[in-house]
Design an enzyme around this catalytic site. Structure first.
Site, PDB file in Angstrom:
ATOM      1  N   LYS A   1      18.484  -6.096  15.838  1.00 54.96           N
ATOM      2  CA  LYS A   1      17.494  -5.777  16.880  1.00 54.96           C
ATOM      3  C   LYS A   1      16.466  -6.898  17.011  1.00 54.96           C
ATOM      4  O   LYS A   1      16.379  -7.771  16.129  1.00 54.96           O
ATOM      5  CB  LYS A   1      16.806  -4.463  16.515  1.00 54.96           C
ATOM      6  CG  LYS A   1      15.985  -4.550  15.227  1.00 54.96           C
ATOM      7  CD  LYS A   1      15.498  -3.193  14.744  1.00 54.96           C
ATOM      8  CE  LYS A   1      14.678  -3.348  13.468  1.00 54.96           C
ATOM      9  NZ  LYS A   1      14.282  -2.037  12.918  1.00 54.96           N
TER      10      LYS A   1
ATOM     11  N   TYR B   1     -11.457 -25.105  15.585  1.00 57.25           N
ATOM     12  CA  TYR B   1     -12.426 -24.169  16.168  1.00 57.25           C
ATOM     13  C   TYR B   1     -13.258 -23.457  15.097  1.00 57.25           C
ATOM     14  O   TYR B   1     -12.708 -22.962  14.106  1.00 57.25           O
ATOM     15  CB  TYR B   1     -11.705 -23.099  16.987  1.00 57.25           C
ATOM     16  CG  TYR B   1     -11.061 -23.613  18.250  1.00 57.25           C
ATOM     17  CD1 TYR B   1     -11.802 -24.304  19.199  1.00 57.25           C
ATOM     18  CD2 TYR B   1      -9.719 -23.382  18.484  1.00 57.25           C
ATOM     19  CE1 TYR B   1     -11.194 -24.761  20.371  1.00 57.25           C
ATOM     20  CE2 TYR B   1      -9.105 -23.828  19.644  1.00 57.25           C
ATOM     21  CZ  TYR B   1      -9.849 -24.515  20.582  1.00 57.25           C
ATOM     22  OH  TYR B   1      -9.257 -24.956  21.727  1.00 57.25           O
TER      23      TYR B   1
END
Ligand SMILES: *Cc1c(COP(=O)(O)O)cnc(C)c1O
Length: 388
Positions: free
Chosen positions: A40, A272
């Site tokens: 899956k 950042y």
């Protein structure tokens, strides 16, 4: 996929021979129970069709997927072996899925009715597996609702519209082998099977175990085990299980090529928020892979990559497109721009594994491999399964 006129920035390389070997190893390990390879979610990020073919080559008699769309994609790719799906939604057109000989899981009497209708229209019984909710409180019939589901299946079977090919459940705490929920769920599963016996309904294949239970709880193997993560060589139960000793190997390697190398001064804030500041002058490399490519932002200041033959730390925040990696203070620590950084890979190569990244980020290896990818990445397949 975008046209890439130069080397890919981020490459997700999948070794299909490793997938096959993992499946072969699991198949042998769980015998006489049969092996279902779960593919899956695009084969946990490894490629649905490619992983499925590699698993078949490794000897998996069964494949498992979540949705009917995934099942039909496998049929469209030519897979015609035993295949189970377990997550339908009201309104799904299950007639083609039933016609394609896919086993569909029913959670309740409504779903049995939909599948019976498809079987009736087709003129042969739909292959249906019944799912008991034994304590995960996810899909399936609770013990209160189980007799209703069984009764619906008996009626549909008697009408010739449904064949019950399996009965199954799923464990909540398989990665913690000593957790009391495991015994409790297995008891509820046994009780569900007893209800079927009372109704004269053959359960077909009985199955309960995912990768962790298949490896750590032989008594939960029943007739079939559903192994997803172990198929890809990622640890189903870090801490409770020794992946390296099991012989399973990670099939996915993620690489990126260094975009820039430079020297920064002591006191320079990196990325950042300046969540890391260089304590002394040092060399850094810019690696062009970020959370837009599946590198978790929780990896800020905690991930390592393999670069220039050794581990190097990610410094500062993981950005959307890139990370900054510290190389070290000396000229000898430098690498050249264009050098290959291995983000995750097989432990035997010295690369960080998906499990190692997961531990650093407070998640599980499943999430690391499954989320790798995106528009900018190129996934390549290697090994015998690469051909058509
Ligand atoms: C995903 C899934 C599996 C596979 O679990 P792993 O832990 O990856 O082995 C098995 N059964 C069901 C119902 C699943 O959803």
């Amino acid at each position: 996929m975008p046209r890439v006129p130069h080397q890919p920035r981020v490459e997700i390389a999948v070794d299909l021979d490793v997938v096959s070997a993992n499946v072969a190893l699991l198949t042998e390990r769980v015998a006489p129970a049969a092996m279902m390879a779960v593919v899956k979610a695009d084969g946990y990020g490894h490629g649905l069709v490619e992983a499925a073919r590699a698993a078949r080559r490794g000897g998996a008699p069964w494949l498992g997927v979540a949705t009917p769309e995934e099942a039909m994609a496998l049929r469209d790719a030519g897979d015609d072996g035993p295949l189970l799906c377990w997550l339908t939604t009201p309104g799904d057109d299950l007639a083609p899925v039933v016609a394609a000989g896919v086993d569909v899981t029913a959670y309740d009497a409504r779903e049995v009715a939909v599948l019976a209708e498809a079987g009736a229209a087709l003129g042969r019984p739909a292959r249906v597996q019944l799912k008991a909710d034994t304590g995960l409180s996810r899909g399936g019939a609770t013990p209160d609702d189980w007799p209703d589901l069984v009764a619906a299946a008996v009626r549909a079977r008697d009408a010739g519209h449904v064949e019950v090919t399996g009965t199954w459940s799923h464990l909540a705490c398989a990665d913690e082998p000593d957790h009391p929920a495991n015994d409790a769920q297995q008891d509820v599963f046994e009780a569900a099977l007893a209800v079927m016996a009372e109704h004269g309904l053959d359960p077909g294949l009985r199955h309960l175990a995912n990768s962790a239970a298949a490896l750590l709880r032989p008594g939960a193997r029943y007739d079939l085990v559903r192994c997803g993560i172990a198929t890809y060589g990622v640890d189903p139960a870090p801490g409770a299980h020794d992946l390296a000793a099991s012989g399973l190997r990670q099939a996915m390697t993620v690489r990126a090529r260094v975009a820039q190398v430079k020297r920064i001064r002591a006191g320079a804030g990196v990325s950042y928020g300046h969540r890391w500041t260089a304590p002394s002058d040092t060399w850094v490399a810019l690696v062009p892979a970020g959370y837009g490519d599946g590198v978790p932002r929780h990896g800020t200041n905690v991930l390592e990559v393999l670069l220039g033959g050794r581990r190097r730390p990610v410094r500062g925040a993981v950005c959307m497109d890139q990370v900054v990696v510290e190389l070290g203070p000396d000229e000898a620590d430098r690498v050249e721009p264009g050098a290959e950084a291995v983000l995750i890979g097989d432990a035997a190569t010295g690369a960080p594994t998906a499990d190692e990244w997961a531990a650093a980020c407070g998640t599980i290896g499943y999430e690391i491999v499954t989320r790798m990818g995106g528009w900018r990445t190129v996934r390549t397949h290697h090994g015998e399964g690469t051909g058509p």
